[in-house]
Scaffold this motif. Structure first.
Motif, PDB file in Angstrom:
ATOM      1  N   VAL A  61       0.857  -1.237   0.092  1.00  0.00           N
ATOM      2  CA  VAL A  61       0.184   0.067   0.043  1.00  0.00           C
ATOM      3  C   VAL A  61       0.835   1.184   0.047  1.00  0.00           C
ATOM      4  O   VAL A  61       0.477   2.065  -0.598  1.00  0.00           O
ATOM      5  CB  VAL A  61      -1.029   0.079   1.332  1.00  0.00           C
ATOM      6  CG1 VAL A  61      -1.655   1.305   1.480  1.00  0.00           C
ATOM      7  CG2 VAL A  61      -1.943  -0.984   0.944  1.00  0.00           C
ATOM      8  N   ARG A  80       0.016   3.147  -3.242  1.00  0.00           N
ATOM      9  CA  ARG A  80      -0.841   4.231  -2.755  1.00  0.00           C
ATOM     10  C   ARG A  80      -2.284   4.346  -3.362  1.00  0.00           C
ATOM     11  O   ARG A  80      -2.780   5.136  -3.922  1.00  0.00           O
ATOM     12  CB  ARG A  80      -0.030   5.893  -3.075  1.00  0.00           C
ATOM     13  CG  ARG A  80       0.928   5.955  -2.486  1.00  0.00           C
ATOM     14  CD  ARG A  80       1.740   7.215  -2.935  1.00  0.00           C
ATOM     15  NE  ARG A  80       1.851   7.315  -4.336  1.00  0.00           N
ATOM     16  CZ  ARG A  80       2.435   6.687  -5.099  1.00  0.00           C
ATOM     17  NH1 ARG A  80       3.527   6.014  -4.853  1.00  0.00           N
ATOM     18  NH2 ARG A  80       2.372   7.166  -6.716  1.00  0.00           N
ATOM     19  N   THR A 116      -4.115   6.019   2.589  1.00  0.00           N
ATOM     20  CA  THR A 116      -5.000   5.108   2.187  1.00  0.00           C
ATOM     21  C   THR A 116      -6.157   4.484   3.098  1.00  0.00           C
ATOM     22  O   THR A 116      -5.822   4.267   4.419  1.00  0.00           O
ATOM     23  CB  THR A 116      -4.304   3.807   1.782  1.00  0.00           C
ATOM     24  OG1 THR A 116      -3.313   4.022   0.605  1.00  0.00           O
ATOM     25  CG2 THR A 116      -5.184   2.620   1.365  1.00  0.00           C
TER      26      THR A 116
END
Length: 184
Positions: A108, A112, A145
């Protein structure tokens, strides 16, 4: 697919369907044997991921697992908490899920996505040490996120009907794309 072919898929891994800046990165618990055998996420016919994705309005039609690459053009991707294929998610150890959560956080950070949607609230609870998490948006973020815990779309998850699953996917779609929810 023969039983021998499925058995040979045990412990294989499946490539992520991933790109930078996705709107939603869907994250399964781990690949099933049929997915590992075919190379396609959520490949077992009884899995409700593809029908729920369409019913919620993420896709213009119900995609087959072999069409998974088309998700990238819609701003969607797929990965897993644990990489190792098993017949059932309960074959994974707590350690595998915790390590998978650590690796997932790194993915992540690198790519992104706007939203990480973990498909299985129990796996999310273990991977991210959040024993009180419920289905829905989470307070925790990974950088910028946002995280949404979704029910597992596995056909073994009898607690969620196809309609309820599609409704929850639709809530995520509304949040991720700023769109009104579609009715089934």
């Amino acid at each position: 697919m023969t039983p021998d072919q499925l058995a040979a898929a045990r412990d294989r891994t499946l490539d992520d369907l991933l790109a930078d800046g996705l709107r939603v990165l869907f994250c399964g618990i781990n690949p099933g044997l049929m997915s590992a055998c075919t190379g396609h996420h959520f490949a077992r016919p009884g899995n409700r991921f593809w029908p729920a994705l369409h019913a919620a309005g993420f896709t213009p039609r119900r995609f087959a697992p072999a069409e998974q690459e088309q998700l990238l053009g819609l701003g969607l991707g797929v990965t897993n908490v644990a990489a190792r294929a098993t017949a059932r998610a309960d074959e994974l150890s707590t350690e595998e899920l915790v390590e998978g959560g650590r690796l997932l956080a790194a993915k992540v950070a690198a790519h992104r996505p706007a939203w990480l949607a973990v498909l299985g609230v129990t796996a999310y609870r273990v991977a991210f040490a959040d024993k009180h998490a419920q289905v829905g948006p989470q307070e925790r973020t990974l950088g910028r996120t946002r995280i949404w815990a979704l029910p597992s779309p596995s056909g073994l998850n009898a607690h969620w009907s196809p309609a309820a699953l599609a409704e929850e996917f639709g809530r995520l779609r509304s949040a991720a794309f700023g769109l009104p929810r579609q009715s089934g």
